[in-house]
Every structure is written in structure tokens, then in C-alpha cells.
Enzyme design. Structure first.
Site, short mmCIF file in Angstrom:
data_model
loop_
_atom_site.label_atom_id
_atom_site.label_comp_id
_atom_site.label_asym_id
_atom_site.label_seq_id
_atom_site.Cartn_x
_atom_site.Cartn_y
_atom_site.Cartn_z
CB SER A 119 -0.31 126.87 34.39
OG SER A 119 -0.76 125.55 34.12
CG HIS A 140 1.13 131.21 34.27
ND1 HIS A 140 0.83 130.96 35.60
CD2 HIS A 140 0.07 130.74 33.56
CE1 HIS A 140 -0.34 130.37 35.67
NE2 HIS A 140 -0.83 130.22 34.45
CD GLU A 152 3.23 132.65 38.48
OE1 GLU A 152 3.53 132.40 39.67
OE2 GLU A 152 2.40 131.97 37.83
CG ASN A 190 -1.45 127.12 38.92
OD1 ASN A 190 -2.58 127.53 39.14
ND2 ASN A 190 -0.95 127.03 37.69
#
Length: 288
Positions: A119, A140, A152, A190
Site C-alpha cells: 500500500s 493494491h 489499485e 493513500n
């Protein structure tokens, strides 16, 4: 790339979720981890997850058995030798991931694709230890994998178009929605999510509102399914801190400075749901 055989490295929450989704859709899945105890954790997690689907009548008992039968459990990375795609879901430790990928690449064919579920760690750096960095990519998955629709996909500097298109196609076969991110700190998800969580910690630390009111403002006022502090507890405060440190270190902007209260909770081992206490106390369901 057809959904036939997939390798998963790591039998934890994310690895087990990836294995379950692939096996439910008919793929033969090989899951590896360092010892039988960790493999047992993965087996139990999948069994419980599938059992809930059976109770909700979203899956038959026969389909549950068939799904479990498609998953092979092993402690040997060499058992990934026949896989066209191997997804790593090991702990977020860069050195460990590099070591795993160098070994698993030695067992896989030249047409195999290796992917990381990281991540936050640079896909380009992970790929740099490999002989075929163009066949390496980030996948991800969101937690919990069987429920959350997004994957992702992250392109490293060396990732070629064929690798990217193959992984996008496979993710869609897994029933997932995809986005593509370039390899910058935090990727898309993130880079946006963690600063919001970090700012919620600043608001809590400064007494702007209680944890409950901060969370309620985002759920009732902005339509978020989960408040940022509850979400942080679910993710793990140590994971949130680690990602913020990566954002701060690699981007160098003070707006990514981890909140001191977040650091304090992690130092106290208040890591969220997995430790029984984070922002909220899960032992007695009271607020921290």
C-alpha cells in the site's frame, strides 16, 4: 491472461482474501507462508468468510467446499513455479519483500508476472532487484478483499504495457473495479486517505471534537461509510503511521508530518482492532 492459476504469498488477512476471491471464481490458488501456523490462520479466515456467505445464502455448501478444494497451502515458494501471476501480500517491510521476490522469480517462468499488494512501498524499488522488472507491478487490493471492489494497479518505472494490460484484465475477471496509479509515494489511495486520517488525529489531539463527533461528522455529514478514526483502527494505527512516515520522508512536505497523537498511540501499542485498543477500546466497547 486467463484466470486459471494464481499464486499468493502471505496467508494473512489480505492474502487470504485474495486467495478466496480467486478460488471462488474458479482459479487454482497456491498460498504460501513461512510456517504451518500462519497457513492455518489463512485457512480459518477463509473458512469463516465462506461460512458467512453460506449462512446468508449467497453461496451453497457445495460451492464452499469446491472453493476450499481449489486452494493449495504450502511453505515452499518453489510451489509458485507454474503460476502466471504471483501476488505478494507479506508484511510491509521492503527488505523482506525484495528477498521474497528474488527467490520466487527464480522459480517462475519468463512469462510470469509478479505483483505486490503493498500500500505504500515503491514498485520501482521492489522491481529493481529483479531480472525482469518489466514483468513486475503493484496490485493494491482493498481490505476486506472479498467485499471491497477496488484494485489499485501501480506501474513502476520499468513496468511494460503488456504487464499492465494483463493485470487490469485479470482484476476485472476477479470482479474488481480498477484504477491505475503511477509509482509515487502513497499511490492514489493513500496519498489522499492517509492525510485525512492524520488530520483527524490532529483534530482529536487539539480537542476540536471527540473521536465520536469527528467520525460522525464524516459519516453523517459527508456520506463516508466509516469515520476516519474508526477506519484507522480498522487499518491498524501502526500501518497508518508507517505510510505517513513514507509520505513525509519521500515528499518532504510538512503537511505529511505524522500527528504526535498517532505516534503516541502506536508507542503505547494501541494499534486498533487487532490489538484490542486504538482510538477506541474494543475490549469493553468503550471509547479510548
Amino acid at each position: 491472461m486467463e484466470l486459471k492459476k494464481i499464486g499468493v504469498i502471505g496467508a494473512g488477512q489480505m492474502g487470504a482474501g485474495i486467495a478466496q476471491v480467486a478460488a471462488q471464481l474458479g482459479a487454482e490458488v497456491v498460498v504460501t507462508d513461512v510456517d504451518e501456523a500462519r497457513l492455518d490462520v489463512g485457512r480459518q479466515a477463509i473458512s469463516k468468510s465462506l461460512g458467512r456467505l453460506v449462512k446468508k445464502e449467497k453461496l451453497s455448501a457445495e460451492e464452499m467446499e469446491q472453493t476450499q478444494a481449489r486452494i493449495t497451502w504450502s511453505t515452499q515458494l518453489s510451489d509458485h513455479s507454474g503460476g502466471k501471476l504471483v501476488v505478494e501480500a507479506a508484511p510491509e517491510i521492503e527488505e523482506l519483500k525484495c528477498q521474497i521476490f528474488k527467490e520466487v522469480e527464480s522459480h517462475c517462468g519468463e512469462d510470469s508476472i509478479l505483483a505486490s499488494n503493498t500500500s505504500s512501498i515503491s514498485i520501482t524499488r521492489l522491481a529493481s532487484v529483479l531480472k525482469r522488472p518489466e514483468r513486475f507491478i503493484g496490485m493494491h487490493f482493498m481490505n476486506p478483499v472479498p467485499i471491497m471492489p477496488l484494485v489499485e494497479v501501480i506501474r513502476g518505472a520499468a513496468t511494460n504495457d503488456m504487464t499492465c494490460s494483463s493485470v487490469l484484465s485479470l482484476a476485472k475477471e476477479l470482479g474488481k473495479t480498477t484504477t491505475v496509479s503511477q509509482d509515487y509515494p502513497g499511490f492514489i489511495s493513500n496519498r489522499i486517505l492517509m492525510p485525512m486520517i492524520n488530520e483527524a488525529f490532529f483534530a482529536l489531539m487539539e480537542g476540536v471534537g471527540t473521536a465520536e463527533d469527528i467520525d460522525k461528522t464524516l459519516t453523517a455529514g459527508m456520506g463516508h461509510p466509516m469515520g476516519p478514526l474508526t477506519l484507522a483502527d480498522f487499518i491498524g494505527l501502526d500501518t497508518c503511521l508507517s505510510i505517513m512516515e513514507i509520505l513525509h520522508g519521500e515528499l518532504g512536505d510538512t503537511k505529511y508530518r505524522p500527528c504526535p497523537l498517532l505516534r503516541r498511540y502506536v508507542a503505547a501499542k494501541w494499534l486498533g482492532k487487532k490489538s484490542g485498543r486504538g482510538v477506541y477500546n474494543y475490549a469493553d466497547e468503550g471509547a479510548a
